[in-house]
Write a protein that holds these residues in place. Structure first.
Motif, PDB file in Angstrom:
ATOM      1  N   GLU A  96       0.812  -1.221   0.000  1.00  0.00           N
ATOM      2  CA  GLU A  96       0.000   0.000   0.000  1.00  0.00           C
ATOM      3  C   GLU A  96       0.846   1.272   0.000  1.00  0.00           C
ATOM      4  O   GLU A  96       0.545   2.205  -0.736  1.00  0.00           O
ATOM      5  CB  GLU A  96      -0.982  -0.017   1.170  1.00  0.00           C
ATOM      6  CG  GLU A  96      -2.111  -1.007   0.947  1.00  0.00           C
ATOM      7  CD  GLU A  96      -3.128  -1.019   2.071  1.00  0.00           C
ATOM      8  OE1 GLU A  96      -2.896  -0.378   3.126  1.00  0.00           O
ATOM      9  OE2 GLU A  96      -4.169  -1.677   1.896  1.00  0.00           O
TER      10      GLU A  96
ATOM     11  N   LYS B 102      -8.640  -0.340  -2.134  1.00  0.00           N
ATOM     12  CA  LYS B 102      -8.057  -1.402  -1.321  1.00  0.00           C
ATOM     13  C   LYS B 102      -7.103  -2.196  -2.203  1.00  0.00           C
ATOM     14  O   LYS B 102      -7.457  -2.579  -3.326  1.00  0.00           O
ATOM     15  CB  LYS B 102      -9.161  -2.315  -0.788  1.00  0.00           C
ATOM     16  CG  LYS B 102      -8.655  -3.515  -0.023  1.00  0.00           C
ATOM     17  CD  LYS B 102      -9.798  -4.436   0.363  1.00  0.00           C
ATOM     18  CE  LYS B 102      -9.247  -5.719   0.940  1.00  0.00           C
ATOM     19  NZ  LYS B 102     -10.278  -6.721   1.128  1.00  0.00           N
TER      20      LYS B 102
ATOM     21  N   GLU C  56     -13.154   5.037  -2.243  1.00  0.00           N
ATOM     22  CA  GLU C  56     -12.321   4.181  -1.405  1.00  0.00           C
ATOM     23  C   GLU C  56     -11.571   3.182  -2.282  1.00  0.00           C
ATOM     24  O   GLU C  56     -12.080   2.751  -3.316  1.00  0.00           O
ATOM     25  CB  GLU C  56     -13.184   3.416  -0.401  1.00  0.00           C
ATOM     26  CG  GLU C  56     -13.781   4.287   0.666  1.00  0.00           C
ATOM     27  CD  GLU C  56     -14.592   3.470   1.668  1.00  0.00           C
ATOM     28  OE1 GLU C  56     -14.188   2.332   1.998  1.00  0.00           O
ATOM     29  OE2 GLU C  56     -15.630   3.984   2.099  1.00  0.00           O
TER      30      GLU C  56
ATOM     31  N   THR D 187      -4.549   8.256  -1.215  1.00  0.00           N
ATOM     32  CA  THR D 187      -4.257   8.669   0.150  1.00  0.00           C
ATOM     33  C   THR D 187      -4.379   7.457   1.066  1.00  0.00           C
ATOM     34  O   THR D 187      -5.039   6.472   0.721  1.00  0.00           O
ATOM     35  CB  THR D 187      -5.205   9.790   0.621  1.00  0.00           C
ATOM     36  OG1 THR D 187      -6.551   9.313   0.591  1.00  0.00           O
ATOM     37  CG2 THR D 187      -5.068  11.026  -0.257  1.00  0.00           C
ATOM     38  N   ASP D 188      -3.742   7.577   2.245  1.00  0.00           N
ATOM     39  CA  ASP D 188      -3.683   6.438   3.157  1.00  0.00           C
ATOM     40  C   ASP D 188      -4.741   6.486   4.250  1.00  0.00           C
ATOM     41  O   ASP D 188      -5.316   5.469   4.603  1.00  0.00           O
ATOM     42  CB  ASP D 188      -2.283   6.356   3.780  1.00  0.00           C
ATOM     43  CG  ASP D 188      -2.132   5.149   4.680  1.00  0.00           C
ATOM     44  OD1 ASP D 188      -2.737   4.101   4.386  1.00  0.00           O
ATOM     45  OD2 ASP D 188      -1.409   5.245   5.687  1.00  0.00           O
ATOM     46  N   SER D 189      -4.997   7.645   4.807  1.00  0.00           N
ATOM     47  CA  SER D 189      -5.889   7.689   5.948  1.00  0.00           C
ATOM     48  C   SER D 189      -6.857   8.853   5.790  1.00  0.00           C
ATOM     49  O   SER D 189      -6.501   9.984   6.118  1.00  0.00           O
ATOM     50  CB  SER D 189      -5.079   7.842   7.231  1.00  0.00           C
ATOM     51  OG  SER D 189      -5.913   7.728   8.355  1.00  0.00           O
ATOM     52  N   PRO D 190      -8.019   8.636   5.226  1.00  0.00           N
ATOM     53  CA  PRO D 190      -8.589   7.358   4.801  1.00  0.00           C
ATOM     54  C   PRO D 190      -8.053   6.927   3.436  1.00  0.00           C
ATOM     55  O   PRO D 190      -7.486   7.737   2.701  1.00  0.00           O
ATOM     56  CB  PRO D 190     -10.084   7.667   4.716  1.00  0.00           C
ATOM     57  CG  PRO D 190     -10.156   9.118   4.366  1.00  0.00           C
ATOM     58  CD  PRO D 190      -8.952   9.754   5.025  1.00  0.00           C
ATOM     59  N   LYS D 191      -8.238   5.655   3.098  1.00  0.00           N
ATOM     60  CA  LYS D 191      -7.801   5.111   1.813  1.00  0.00           C
ATOM     61  C   LYS D 191      -8.778   5.573   0.733  1.00  0.00           C
ATOM     62  O   LYS D 191      -9.813   4.968   0.507  1.00  0.00           O
ATOM     63  CB  LYS D 191      -7.730   3.596   1.866  1.00  0.00           C
ATOM     64  CG  LYS D 191      -6.600   3.106   2.734  1.00  0.00           C
ATOM     65  CD  LYS D 191      -6.393   1.637   2.549  1.00  0.00           C
ATOM     66  CE  LYS D 191      -5.309   1.063   3.407  1.00  0.00           C
ATOM     67  NZ  LYS D 191      -4.498   1.921   4.159  1.00  0.00           N
TER      68      LYS D 191
END
Length: 184
Positions: free
Chosen positions: A38, A128, A126, A85-89
């Motif tokens: 990720e 994943k 979102e 982006t990571d947070s949030p994905k």
């Protein structure tokens, strides 16, 4: 004449019949020659190429004529970024591009569309990263991108496209494998 033990010969044949189907049943994973995590995806990626070959288009024209034929997509004048982006994905898309959709039905027709997120904003979605080197993007419908190639600064994705779009106010379905190339 050499005599062999019938039990040994049966065992060899049985092993042969078991081992060969196992080799034939193995699936080759095109994406197994690299590892991606990720954090590798986080950041802004510039779209450099987007195309679809050997696709299909189906619909009904404004005159009631059934349209069914081959379809290809080529993108030009690309000035578009995809930001993970990571947070949030989340994945965000900004910029513009021009697509040429070429269809072959009773004749060849080229449809040119310009897309600009400044005029028609796109919501963030979102995302994943899956263990099989695919990326799932949650939207309607859900998209699954296969990571075909990856290096620190280059990413090649593909997805099966099955989109309903509108042409002259009539719905058309475009299907095929869409390929995208990005650089960081």
């Amino acid at each position: 004449m050499v005599l062999t033990n019938p039990l040994t010969m049966k065992t060899k044949i049985l092993l042969f019949l078991i081992v060969i189907p196992l080799f034939l049943a193995c699936e080759v994973n095109k994406t197994s020659n690299f590892f991606i995590s990720e954090p590798d995806l986080i950041g802004t990626w510039n779209l450099t190429k987007m195309a679809m070959k050997d696709g299909s288009i189906n619909g009904v024209s404004a005159h009631g004529e059934t349209i069914s034929g081959n379809c290809s997509i080529v993108s030009k004048d690309i000035n578009m970024t995809f930001s993970f982006t990571d947070s949030p994905k989340m994945i965000g898309v900004e910029g513009s591009l021009t697509t040429e959709i070429t269809t072959t039905h009773s004749s060849t027709m080229v449809i040119t569309e310009t897309f600009d997120t400044h005029k028609e904003p796109i919501s963030s979605f979102e995302w994943k990263l899956n263990p099989d080197n695919t990326i799932t993007v949650t939207r309607d419908p859900v998209l699954v991108f296969t990571i075909e190639e990856f290096s620190t600064n280059s990413l090649k994705l593909s997805t099966e496209l099955n989109e309903i779009s509108s042409y002259n106010g009539e719905p058309v379905t475009i299907q095929g494998r869409l390929n995208m190339v990005f650089e960081k």
